[in-house]
Design a protein around this motif. Structure first.
Motif, PDB file in Angstrom:
ATOM      1  N   GLU A 171     -11.356   4.203  54.885  1.00  0.00           N
ATOM      2  CA  GLU A 171     -11.400   5.659  54.945  1.00  0.00           C
ATOM      3  C   GLU A 171     -12.625   6.030  55.774  1.00  0.00           C
ATOM      4  N   ARG A 172     -12.446   6.896  56.730  1.00  0.00           N
ATOM      5  CA  ARG A 172     -13.418   7.118  57.789  1.00  0.00           C
ATOM      6  C   ARG A 172     -14.834   7.435  57.305  1.00  0.00           C
ATOM      7  N   ASP A 173     -14.961   8.055  56.135  1.00  0.00           N
ATOM      8  CA  ASP A 173     -16.285   8.444  55.650  1.00  0.00           C
ATOM      9  C   ASP A 173     -16.940   7.389  54.761  1.00  0.00           C
ATOM     10  N   THR A 174     -16.295   6.251  54.591  1.00  0.00           N
ATOM     11  CA  THR A 174     -16.821   5.214  53.694  1.00  0.00           C
ATOM     12  C   THR A 174     -18.064   4.568  54.290  1.00  0.00           C
ATOM     13  N   THR A 175     -19.040   4.309  53.412  1.00  0.00           N
ATOM     14  CA  THR A 175     -20.273   3.665  53.854  1.00  0.00           C
ATOM     15  C   THR A 175     -20.532   2.425  53.016  1.00  0.00           C
ATOM     16  N   ASP A 176     -21.541   1.670  53.423  1.00  0.00           N
ATOM     17  CA  ASP A 176     -21.942   0.500  52.642  1.00  0.00           C
ATOM     18  C   ASP A 176     -23.053   0.906  51.670  1.00  0.00           C
ATOM     19  N   GLY A 177     -23.649  -0.077  51.003  1.00  0.00           N
ATOM     20  CA  GLY A 177     -24.654   0.213  49.994  1.00  0.00           C
ATOM     21  C   GLY A 177     -25.932   0.830  50.550  1.00  0.00           C
ATOM     22  N   ALA A 215      -9.535  -0.567  41.061  1.00  0.00           N
ATOM     23  CA  ALA A 215      -8.288  -0.364  41.811  1.00  0.00           C
ATOM     24  C   ALA A 215      -8.588   0.224  43.174  1.00  0.00           C
ATOM     25  N   CYS A 216      -9.567   1.121  43.231  1.00  0.00           N
ATOM     26  CA  CYS A 216      -9.936   1.726  44.514  1.00  0.00           C
ATOM     27  C   CYS A 216     -10.473   0.652  45.465  1.00  0.00           C
ATOM     28  N   ARG A 217     -11.372  -0.186  44.974  1.00  0.00           N
ATOM     29  CA  ARG A 217     -11.914  -1.262  45.823  1.00  0.00           C
ATOM     30  C   ARG A 217     -10.814  -2.213  46.273  1.00  0.00           C
ATOM     31  N   SER A 245     -12.606   6.778  47.288  1.00  0.00           N
ATOM     32  CA  SER A 245     -13.248   5.718  48.052  1.00  0.00           C
ATOM     33  C   SER A 245     -14.490   5.237  47.316  1.00  0.00           C
ATOM     34  N   MET A 246     -14.723   3.937  47.442  1.00  0.00           N
ATOM     35  CA  MET A 246     -15.911   3.288  46.876  1.00  0.00           C
ATOM     36  C   MET A 246     -16.749   2.749  48.030  1.00  0.00           C
ATOM     37  N   VAL A 247     -18.016   2.518  47.774  1.00  0.00           N
ATOM     38  CA  VAL A 247     -18.865   1.854  48.760  1.00  0.00           C
ATOM     39  C   VAL A 247     -18.167   0.566  49.200  1.00  0.00           C
TER      40      VAL A 247
END
Lengths: 125, 294
Positions: free
Chosen positions: A70-76, B98-100, B282-284
């Motif tokens: 999903e385009r807005d997803t980021t990492d930690g 489930a999201c991840r 969405s999850m990290v």
């Protein structure tokens, strides 16, 4: 080994080398697909079931890292995840939703708005 | 899975009178506005693109049956909280995991199976500790927690992963999953207060945090979320659950219960509870699925 047989073997090896260099239409070995990413914006669209099914099959059957992003997803750290940077850059050029097919960090091709399992499997061939 | 197969009534509207993980006084505080405020910047309205006309629900269900794309098909394990009051956090971990897994792109065609571990879980599924949220939500251990409380905690600082994982991920910090029974895919152990979490735990938890949370305004939107592969969480009758599949024949919502089983809520129960539900969109995401904590 006789001289004649040695020469035949050398000729055969030479022929194989030429075939290998000309494979893939002109000068290199065809790149192996290692990663497929379906990039989308959830406020504008959803992931078609057929696409999700294809990602699963690519993971299970071909060992390709096939995921959705999903385009807005980021990492930690709050940044674009390293593994998705090539896909994110492709989206800047081609828009969303987009299927991005890679070999390592190199983008091999993109497919705009795939909706079926077949279209994703074909793109990843 | 066959979402058209009639459901045995014995599995519908099963309410344990002794269960009190979601008491009425806490439930009363979980209004939709409060829930939205709880997750701050992560809060999202229901996207119009996800709306499916009710007359088309059966077709979408058929599509999900064919492709195994129900939310439950992204859940690879059961957990067991018995006899604790951790239900809101066990339900939340279903929604988060489930999201991840949906992001990871691997489908578990039969959903969770008691006592069974999918080999494919080792490709990036990370099992999250409900206790890592509950310990902060209710330092008193008994008496349960609210959906708002646990959602706020998760959105603010994330989950810690469990001590049991489907592969060795070299996770810097882990926590037992539950003070309850646990199982082959869930670690259990003694109560631990937030102050006794492993030093530096926040750095690991930041990798297992919700980024976007969608709140349906009407129960039909909640069904649409499930049809699109998003499990929801809500609380009712003292217990919090994560509806993860929609049965077309009975118009009932199946959920992965935190007692190693799948049960169903009737349409009447679902309609009452779905206002005040949410899903994690969405999850990290990790930089490498096999190094999920960076």
């Amino acid at each position: 080994m006789t001289d004649a047989r040695r020469l035949s073997l050398l000729a055969l090896l030479g022929l194989l080398l030429v075939v290998n260099l000309t494979a893939g239409g002109g000068g290199g070995v065809a790149s192996k697909v290692t990663q497929v990413t379906y990039v989308y914006e959830k406020d504008a669209s959803f992931i078609p079931s057929g696409v999700q099914a294809a990602l699963n099959r690519l993971n299970r059957e071909r060992g390709i890292l096939a995921t959705s992003f999903e385009r807005d997803t980021t990492d930690g750290s709050g940044e674009v995840p390293e593994q998705y940077k090539p896909a994110a850059e492709s989206c800047e050029k081609f828009g969303l939703p987009l299927l991005v097919v890679q070999s390592g960090q190199k983008v091999l091709q993109v497919v705009k708005s795939p909706t079926t399992e077949t279209s994703v499997m074909e793109a990843a061939r | 899975m066959n979402s058209f197969a009639p459901i045995d009534p014995a599995f519908v509207d099963v309410f344990d009178r002794d269960h009190d993980g979601y008491p009425d006084d806490i439930a009363a505080g979980d209004t939709i506005d409060v829930l939205k405020a709880a997750c701050g910047d992560a809060s999202r309205e229901f996207p119009k693109a996800l709306w499916i006309e009710p007359k088309d629900w059966a077709d979408k269900a058929r599509d999900n049956d064919k492709h195994h794309t129900w939310p439950i098909n992204y859940v690879d394990r059961f957990t067991n909280q018995s006899p604790t009051h951790e239900c809101t956090c066990h339900a939340l971990r279903v929604v988060a995991e489930a999201c991840r897994n949906r992001q990871r792109g691997i489908i578990y065609p039969d959903g969770p199976k008691k006592g069974f571990r999918y080999e494919e879980s080792s490709s990036g599924s990370v099992w999250l500790s409900p206790l890592s949220i509950y310990a902060e939500a209710n330092p008193g251990q008994w008496g349960g927690a609210g959906c708002r409380q646990v959602l706020e905690i998760a959105c603010r600082r994330g989950f810690l992963p469990e001590k049991i994982q489907p592969r060795e991920y070299s996770l810097p910090h882990t926590l037992q999953g539950t003070v309850g029974s646990g199982g082959v895919n869930q670690s259990h152990g003694p109560w631990v207060s937030l102050s006794r979490f492993p030093a530096g735990w926040q750095k690991t938890a930041a990798w297992f945090k919700p980024l976007e949370v969608i709140f349906p305004d009407i129960w039909e939107q909640a069904v649409c979320l499930i049809l699109h592969g998003y499990p929801i969480e809500y609380g009712r009758n003292g217990h919090a659950v994560p509806p993860s599949i929609w049965n077309v024949t009975n118009s009932s919502a199946g959920y992965v219960d935190s007692y190693d089983r799948v049960l169903y809520d009737s349409l009447a129960t679902f309609k009452r509870a779905a206002i005040g539900s949410f899903t994690i969109a969405s999850m990290v995401a990790p930089d490498d699925w096999l190094k999920p904590a960076g």
